[in-house]
Scaffold this active site. Structure first.
Site, PDB file in Angstrom:
ATOM      1  N   HIS A 116     -28.191  -8.871 -38.579  1.00 29.33           N
ATOM      2  CA  HIS A 116     -27.210  -8.481 -39.789  1.00 29.33           C
ATOM      3  C   HIS A 116     -28.094  -6.910 -40.526  1.00 29.33           C
ATOM      4  O   HIS A 116     -29.309  -7.205 -40.426  1.00 29.33           O
ATOM      5  CB  HIS A 116     -27.329  -9.544 -40.890  1.00 29.33           C
ATOM      6  CG  HIS A 116     -26.200 -10.556 -40.402  1.00 29.33           C
ATOM      7  ND1 HIS A 116     -26.531 -12.045 -40.980  1.00 29.33           N
ATOM      8  CD2 HIS A 116     -24.974 -10.621 -40.116  1.00 29.33           C
ATOM      9  CE1 HIS A 116     -25.378 -12.738 -40.681  1.00 29.33           C
ATOM     10  NE2 HIS A 116     -24.517 -11.897 -40.307  1.00 29.33           N
TER      11      HIS A 116
ATOM     12  N   CYS B  80     -29.828 -13.115 -47.721  1.00 26.22           N
ATOM     13  CA  CYS B  80     -28.984 -13.772 -47.308  1.00 26.22           C
ATOM     14  C   CYS B  80     -28.173 -15.213 -48.162  1.00 26.22           C
ATOM     15  O   CYS B  80     -27.233 -15.422 -47.959  1.00 26.22           O
ATOM     16  CB  CYS B  80     -29.460 -14.472 -45.962  1.00 26.22           C
ATOM     17  SG  CYS B  80     -30.062 -13.458 -44.740  1.00 26.22           S
TER      18      CYS B  80
HETATM   19  N1  ARG Z   1     -28.227 -18.903 -39.477  1.00 30.05           N
HETATM   20  C1  ARG Z   1     -27.323 -17.838 -40.010  1.00 30.05           C
HETATM   21  C2  ARG Z   1     -26.519 -17.074 -39.181  1.00 30.05           C
HETATM   22  O1  ARG Z   1     -27.362 -16.825 -37.856  1.00 30.05           O
HETATM   23  C3  ARG Z   1     -28.332 -17.103 -40.939  1.00 30.05           C
HETATM   24  C4  ARG Z   1     -27.545 -16.078 -41.606  1.00 30.05           C
HETATM   25  C5  ARG Z   1     -28.432 -15.365 -42.523  1.00 30.05           C
HETATM   26  N2  ARG Z   1     -27.653 -14.364 -43.497  1.00 30.05           N
HETATM   27  C6  ARG Z   1     -27.755 -13.037 -43.646  1.00 30.05           C
HETATM   28  N3  ARG Z   1     -27.135 -12.536 -44.443  1.00 30.05           N
HETATM   29  N4  ARG Z   1     -28.513 -12.401 -42.836  1.00 30.05           N
HETATM   30  O2  ARG Z   1     -25.396 -16.716 -39.232  1.00 30.05           O
END
Ligand code: ARG
Length: 276
Positions: free
Chosen positions: A171, A268
């Site tokens: 991300h 996150c």
């Molecule tokens: N386990 C989640 C996923 O892989 C973690 C998300 C993390 N969020 C972020 N904004 N980077 O989607």
């Protein structure tokens, strides 16, 4: 360099307690279902972050967690809100699909008149980062490049697409953080997470950026939240503290070790509600 004049402005955040957090599937390289998660510790760490925001004068609203959606704690992925307009999310992985409707319902119930259900995959503020006038858009692992023109049309601001190339930084908010969002110049990022072309774009747009080193990026140091003055970030990202202080910011280190097992940290867990 610019010093001591940084001013915090009060923010509204949406967060979701990790009541049902667990790692039972793996959709990013940080998630290992064989590694135990200490749920009580996860909750305590999350509450510490929430309380820290409140003690800094910010408001935090809470989304009700759903037992079958263990990643809901990562509230940043559920939407993007600018000028009170809400662009909903559409998740790349089926495990998280249902989160999008929970978020949209929350915004409708809370009086947001404009809530768009997107046509293309976008994982909210996980991949969209807001500067004073632009929207930076990560793509490659989760959000579709097609979400970029969709967001540009909806928000009426230039969208700058950035290609992510390292699966650990899946991300945008794991690889880049906007600091002072009253400007279009103040970010910190980790260049190797981006394609060569996107790196060149970042260097051109942000010549004065803080450049993160590998250990700080790997500690999720770029998964930070800034209110204009305070920068909340994982305490393990020690190398970022001094560069932030040099620029007049006040770094605040937090321990979110349990949530890191899901592949997320401070940012996150935090969705910013930007009003008109
Ligand atoms: N386990 C989640 C996923 O892989 C973690 C998300 C993390 N969020 C972020 N904004 N980077 O989607």
């Amino acid at each position: 360099m610019r010093t001591s004049q940084r001013r915090a402005t009060p923010r509204d955040y949406l967060m979701c307690p990790p009541t049902h957090f667990r790692v039972t599937y793996s959709i990013n390289p940080w998630m290992d279902p064989d590694k135990p998660v200490d749920l009580r510790l996860a909750l305590a760490q999350w509450e510490d972050l929430r309380d820290r925001y409140r003690s800094l004068g910010h408001t935090v609203q809470e989304l009700t967690p759903h037992p079958e959606l263990p990643d809901m704690v990562f509230a940043a992925n559920g939407a993007t809100v600018i000028d009170g307009r809400v662009l909903g999310a559409r998740f790349a992985h089926s495990e998280r699909t249902a989160e999008a409707a929970v978020h949209r319902a929350w915004f409708r119930e809370h009086g947001y008149p404009e809530v768009r259900e997107p046509d293309h995959i976008n994982e909210g503020e996980g991949d969209f980062a807001v500067t004073a006038s632009w929207l930076l858009a990560g793509r490659g692992f989760r959000s579709s490049p097609l979400s970029n023109p969709e967001a540009q049309e909806y928000f009426g601001r230039p969208v700058i697409g950035l290609d992510l190339v390292d699966p650990r930084y899946y991300h945008l908010d794991t690889a880049l953080s906007v600091l002072d969002d009253t400007t279009d110049s103040d970010v910190m990022y980790y260049p190797p997470a981006f394609s060569p072309g996107s790196r060149a774009v970042l260097a051109r747009l942000f010549p004065d950026a803080i450049i993160a080193e590998e250990p700080d990026a790997a500690a999720f140091g770029l998964n930070a939240v800034c209110d204009g003055r305070h920068v909340l970030l994982p305490q393990a990202a020690l190398g970022l503290f001094e560069p932030l202080r040099e620029r007049g910011y006040e770094p605040i280190g937090l321990d979110l070790s349990e949530l890191l097992k899901g592949g997320g940290s401070v940012k996150c867990c935090t969705l910013e509600l930007r009003s008109a």
